[in-house]
Design an enzyme around this catalytic site. Structure first.
Site, short mmCIF file in Angstrom:
data_model
loop_
_atom_site.label_atom_id
_atom_site.label_comp_id
_atom_site.label_asym_id
_atom_site.label_seq_id
_atom_site.Cartn_x
_atom_site.Cartn_y
_atom_site.Cartn_z
N HIS B 15 42.49 19.36 -14.56
CA HIS B 15 43.43 19.25 -15.67
C HIS B 15 44.84 19.01 -15.15
CE1 HIS B 15 44.80 23.31 -15.04
NE2 HIS B 15 43.57 23.75 -15.14
N ALA B 16 45.76 18.79 -16.08
CA ALA B 16 47.14 18.51 -15.74
C ALA B 16 47.23 17.40 -14.70
CB ALA B 16 47.85 19.79 -15.29
#
Lengths: 566, 92
Positions: B15-16
């Site tokens: 993620h991110a």
């Protein structure tokens, strides 16, 4: 001419035109359908809106000065053009005949809900998706983009209140002053204004009725806003500019007119802050917020990494006192490895020192890192825990700090319970530091973020002043019982209010810590009074029936304030 | 149909930043590339160039995901993308 009065939270006088923050985007009505538009045309419109938002964000990422801001803009740009998001929205347009803004709202909300359901760090990303959602819906509806408007000429920004996220889009070169109709002295707007040194007035009811483009005079000290400014206001602005030297130059010596020393320290949150504070003449650091090391992280930083970061700050203050506050996280300042974001009442939840019970280990490792950083530098390191409510918590923290090799443990006094038991607490720790922002919210039982409670959330409240007196008396009692010297400091925003600073010293506070911009004005005002006067003014304030009366009574006696425009 | 299984190396999961790096790389190919958690049916696979889809997978370090693509250059593309997933971008 019309005069509005709010609460001045950062001194300064300016004349400029009002520009208001756009209203937050509201949710397009459920079931809002296409009218005269073909679904294909609506999908095309959605795609070009997304492309426009993405291009604008990318452009701003390229010109952003700070890398963090650029990264946020870049990742927001990526989400704005997300293929799956647009595909899902297009399906709602062609399948259900929804209007593009409604379709996009639903598709984006789906993703935001999924992130929230994943919890922890992912839940925080939900806000990013909602930001993208607001931008795309604004673009589709032809409304101004969320965030601080762009203008070629500096202006006076008005809003109901500013959110932390707005600060990323606020260019201090373009904003002359901040005026909010809501918010209180501890609101984000107020904190931001003080950090940037922007004149600011909060809780100015009626400002929302003034049209954009209205020329106004703003006085961030008295809280006045006047329309149709004329010669008188222009002279006031000029007088403010002329007296700049007396307000901005601090010689690094906090002292009363009779020679009584009142060390003036700085609140810092990053290595850069520390350099700024040292350059501004701060006599040390009264509050080192260590959250910068942890925020935005999925995992706890290693001890080595923490040592490096703390050392970078301590190096700016060789031979001087630096009070390090241990991690102050809570549901309002969440960290995925430490806090539970689902608390119904974050201000009264598991935060500050309390997280050591729920997740043991993080604090011990932080103390180890602080001790190692102290060894690596010449700073005189004191360490304190936030959110202490009982004597046993203070005792436990002192034991942990000493076990880590830290010689001077202390605690924050933010809760009324800590203030009234300060004598007992100070048998175990060497010093206390009054966090007046939280002490005010807990004493007055008033959420510091709520603009409608701004009158309660005022450190001039006689009840708050009495809490401070209890704390000082507790320290004196502990000393008289043989505890040794017990320092009482203030590290909340109250310390940066020059009139209140006099009262605090009069109540018996030894040191004041504030954002570096507060140092010179506070020093200038302290130098105009002796200890006997400060004591008399403290007595005067504490006997008033209200915060407004307390502030007015003291300000009337301190003529130096008007001379300096403070 | 080309297919590869990859193990997420990023210590914070997919993620991110890691998701953004991967989505951008997947978007550079003129191919429909999908991603799914290992064991998920093929028709529930998601667009690999969508950062939001990747994040909603919630794949953590050590989780296995399946990449699929069809067409010219699919094998090379997937080999490259597997490499990205199996690099720990947080360690940089």
């Amino acid at each position: 001419m019309q005069t509005l009065t709010g609460v001045g939270v950062c001194a300064g006088r300016v004349i400029g035109e009002l520009v208001s923050m756009p209203e937050p985007v509201s949710e397009p009505a459920a079931g809002l359908t296409l009218r005269d538009e073909e679904p294909e045309a609506a999908v095309a419109r959605l795609q070009s809106a997304a492309a426009a938002v993405k291009a604008e964000l990318k452009r701003r990422a390229e010109v952003a000065v700070e890398k963090d801001a650029a990264d946020v803009l870049k990742s927001t740009a990526l989400m704005a053009g997300d293929k799956a998001l647009l595909k899902n929205a297009a399906k709602l347009i062609t399948g259900k005949g929804l209007a593009p803004e409604r379709a996009l709202w639903e598709a984006a909300s789906d993703y935001a809900d999924q992130m929230r359901a994943l919890g922890g760090y992912m839940a925080e990303r939900a806000a990013d998706i909602e930001d993208v959602r607001a931008r795309l819906v604004s673009q589709l509806q032809g409304l101004p983009m969320p965030g601080v408007p762009h203008r070629d000429v500096p202006f006076v920004l008005t809003a109901e209140d500013l959110a932390p996220a707005d600060t990323a889009t606020l260019d201090p070169e373009l904003v002359l002053a901040l005026v909010t109709s809501g918010g209180g002295p501890q609101s984000h707007t107020a904190i931001l204004a003080r950090n940037l040194g922007l004149p600011a007035v909060v809780a100015a009811r009626g400002v929302e009725a003034l049209a954009d483009g209205t020329r106004v005079f703003v006085d961030g000290a008295t809280g006045e806003i006047r329309t149709e400014p004329g010669e008188e206001e222009e002279e006031l602005v000029e007088a403010w500019v002329r007296s700049a030297a007396a307000r901005t130059a601090f010689d690094g010596q906090g002292v009363l007119s009779d020679g009584t020393e009142v060390p003036l320290l700085a609140n810092v949150g990053t290595p850069e802050d520390a350099r700024t504070a040292a350059a501004a003449g701060a006599q040390g650091v009264g509050l080192l917020r260590t959250e910068f090391c942890f925020l935005g992280r999925d995992k706890e930083p290693s001890v080595e990494e923490q040592v490096e970061q703390y050392t970078a700050i301590l190096e700016s203050f060789a031979g001087k006192k630096v009070v390090v506050r241990t991690l102050d996280a809570g549901a309002d300042k969440p960290l995925p490895f430490l806090t539970d974001t689902a608390e119904p009442n974050p201000a009264l939840g598991v935060r500050g020192f309390r997280t050591d019970r729920s997740v043991p280990g993080v604090l011990a490792r932080q103390l180890e890192a602080i001790a190692l950083a102290e060894e690596a530098t010449d700073a005189d390191v004191w360490v304190m825990a936030p959110m202490i409510a009982t004597t046993s918590e203070a005792r436990d923290f002192a034991a942990m700090a000493r076990a880590a090799g830290l010689r001077v443990p202390g605690v924050m006094v933010e809760t009324p319970s800590a203030a009234v038991t300060a004598d007992q607490i100070l048998r175990h720790v060497e010093f206390v530091s009054l966090g007046t922002n939280d002490l005010t919210q807990y004493t007055m039982a008033a959420d510091r973020m709520m603009g409608s409670l701004a009158e309660l959330n005022n450190p001039w409240q006689p009840a708050v002043l009495r809490m401070i007196r209890y704390t000082v008396e507790g320290a004196l009692r502990a000393e008289s019982e043989g505890a040794g010297r017990r320092n009482v400091g203030v590290c909340g925003e109250a310390a940066a209010d020059p009139a209140l600073a006099v009262v605090l010293v009069g109540l018996g506070v030894h040191t004041l810590s504030m954002s570096p911009r507060g140092l010179a004005p506070v020093a200038a005002v302290l130098r105009s009074v002796d200890l006997a006067t400060a004591r008399a003014l403290a007595e005067l304030a504490i006997e008033q029936p209200s915060a407004e009366d307390a502030s007015a009574a003291v300000r009337t006696e301190l003529s130096v304030l008007a001379e300096l425009g403070l | 149909m080309a297919e590869r299984t990859a193990t997420i190396a990023s210590s914070v999961g997919l993620h991110a930043r890691p998701a953004a790096i991967f989505a951008e790389a997947a978007g550079e190919y003129d191919l429909e590339i999908t991603i799914a958690a290992e064991g998920e049916p093929e028709d529930e696979a998601m667009d690999a160039s969508s950062v939001l889809s990747l994040m909603s997978l919630g794949a953590g370090q050590g989780d296995k995901v399946v990449l699929r693509a069809e067409g010219a250059g699919a094998d090379d593309a997937l080999d490259h993308l597997v490499q990205i997933l199996e690099t720990d971008h947080d360690a940089e």
